[in-house]
Design a protein around this motif. Sequence first.
Motif, mmCIF file in Angstrom:
data_model
loop_
_atom_site.group_PDB
_atom_site.id
_atom_site.type_symbol
_atom_site.label_atom_id
_atom_site.label_comp_id
_atom_site.label_asym_id
_atom_site.label_seq_id
_atom_site.Cartn_x
_atom_site.Cartn_y
_atom_site.Cartn_z
ATOM 1 N N GLY A 169 0.775 -1.227 0.000
ATOM 2 C CA GLY A 169 0.000 0.000 0.000
ATOM 3 C C GLY A 169 0.807 1.278 0.000
ATOM 4 O O GLY A 169 0.237 2.371 -0.069
ATOM 5 N N GLY A 170 2.124 1.173 0.098
ATOM 6 C CA GLY A 170 2.947 2.366 0.054
ATOM 7 C C GLY A 170 2.985 2.968 -1.341
ATOM 8 O O GLY A 170 2.507 2.379 -2.310
ATOM 9 N N GLY A 171 3.557 4.164 -1.428
ATOM 10 C CA GLY A 171 3.669 4.818 -2.717
ATOM 11 C C GLY A 171 3.898 6.303 -2.574
ATOM 12 O O GLY A 171 4.201 6.798 -1.475
ATOM 13 N N LEU A 172 3.740 7.008 -3.664
ATOM 14 C CA LEU A 172 3.912 8.457 -3.711
ATOM 15 C C LEU A 172 2.553 9.131 -3.608
ATOM 16 O O LEU A 172 1.623 8.761 -4.349
ATOM 17 N N VAL A 173 2.439 10.094 -2.705
ATOM 18 C CA VAL A 173 1.186 10.812 -2.517
ATOM 19 C C VAL A 173 1.496 12.277 -2.269
ATOM 20 O O VAL A 173 2.553 12.611 -1.702
ATOM 21 N N THR A 213 6.111 7.997 0.347
ATOM 22 C CA THR A 213 6.723 9.270 0.001
ATOM 23 C C THR A 213 5.629 10.312 -0.166
ATOM 24 O O THR A 213 4.720 10.141 -0.981
ATOM 25 N N VAL A 214 5.735 11.376 0.629
ATOM 26 C CA VAL A 214 4.757 12.463 0.567
ATOM 27 C C VAL A 214 5.460 13.675 -0.038
ATOM 28 O O VAL A 214 6.329 14.279 0.592
ATOM 29 N N SER A 215 5.077 14.009 -1.259
ATOM 30 C CA SER A 215 5.762 15.078 -1.972
ATOM 31 C C SER A 215 4.860 15.640 -3.063
ATOM 32 O O SER A 215 4.078 14.904 -3.668
ATOM 33 N N THR A 251 7.061 11.000 5.308
ATOM 34 C CA THR A 251 7.849 10.194 4.379
ATOM 35 C C THR A 251 8.785 9.270 5.141
ATOM 36 O O THR A 251 9.570 9.718 5.983
ATOM 37 N N ALA A 252 8.680 7.975 4.861
ATOM 38 C CA ALA A 252 9.463 6.981 5.589
ATOM 39 C C ALA A 252 9.182 5.599 5.014
ATOM 40 O O ALA A 252 8.227 5.418 4.251
ATOM 41 N N VAL A 253 10.007 4.652 5.416
ATOM 42 C CA VAL A 253 9.670 3.243 5.221
ATOM 43 C C VAL A 253 8.843 2.813 6.431
ATOM 44 O O VAL A 253 9.261 3.028 7.576
ATOM 45 N N TYR A 254 7.694 2.228 6.169
ATOM 46 C CA TYR A 254 6.776 1.791 7.227
ATOM 47 C C TYR A 254 6.873 0.280 7.390
ATOM 48 O O TYR A 254 6.767 -0.465 6.406
ATOM 49 N N TYR A 255 7.053 -0.139 8.646
ATOM 50 C CA TYR A 255 7.248 -1.552 8.965
ATOM 51 C C TYR A 255 6.116 -2.083 9.837
ATOM 52 O O TYR A 255 5.706 -1.429 10.808
ATOM 53 N N GLN A 311 10.673 4.521 9.569
ATOM 54 C CA GLN A 311 12.032 5.036 9.613
ATOM 55 C C GLN A 311 12.214 5.997 8.452
ATOM 56 O O GLN A 311 12.180 5.588 7.279
ATOM 57 N N ALA A 312 12.396 7.267 8.792
ATOM 58 C CA ALA A 312 12.619 8.299 7.786
ATOM 59 C C ALA A 312 14.093 8.296 7.389
ATOM 60 O O ALA A 312 14.948 7.830 8.151
ATOM 61 N N PRO A 313 14.395 8.824 6.217
ATOM 62 C CA PRO A 313 15.794 8.859 5.773
ATOM 63 C C PRO A 313 16.694 9.549 6.795
ATOM 64 O O PRO A 313 16.399 10.667 7.243
ATOM 65 N N GLY A 314 17.752 8.875 7.190
ATOM 66 C CA GLY A 314 18.713 9.456 8.110
ATOM 67 C C GLY A 314 18.278 9.497 9.559
ATOM 68 O O GLY A 314 18.958 10.101 10.397
ATOM 69 N N LYS A 315 17.149 8.864 9.874
ATOM 70 C CA LYS A 315 16.641 8.888 11.253
ATOM 71 C C LYS A 315 16.449 7.481 11.784
ATOM 72 O O LYS A 315 16.489 6.506 11.042
#
Length: 121
Positions: A8-12, A118-120, A91-95, A39-43
């Motif tokens: 269900g992830g994706g760009l929104v 990804t929220v952009s 925006t993150a990878v969701y686990y 986990q967001a990039p770099g966090k």
Amino acid sequence: QVQLVESGGGLVQPGGSLRLSCAASGFTFSYYAMNWHRQAPGKGRELVASISRLGDTVNYVDSVKGRFTISRDNVKNMVYLQMNSLKPEDTAVYYCNAKGARSPHYGMDYWGKGTLVTVSA
């Protein structure tokens, strides 16, 4: 074989919605509390939402309260995360994560491989 498979992830766009799903197999689903982490990039990894094994208790990190809803279906062995009013900081990878909540499963801890949100604009 234990499996947790997120989808269900994706760009929104900001303000949009997504629904994440996690399909569980290989263990007694109703004996486990279920969690969504991200986990967001770099966090570091952050606990976003949790639901008790029978679905009667839910908790959220403050940053998503009122926007995200966790739910589960103990017949289909599924857990969901409905995400509304999404922000770029979501925006993150969701686990998907399962934690044993009934004897003899206490201490058991399973993880999925994650799905990217990804929220952009």
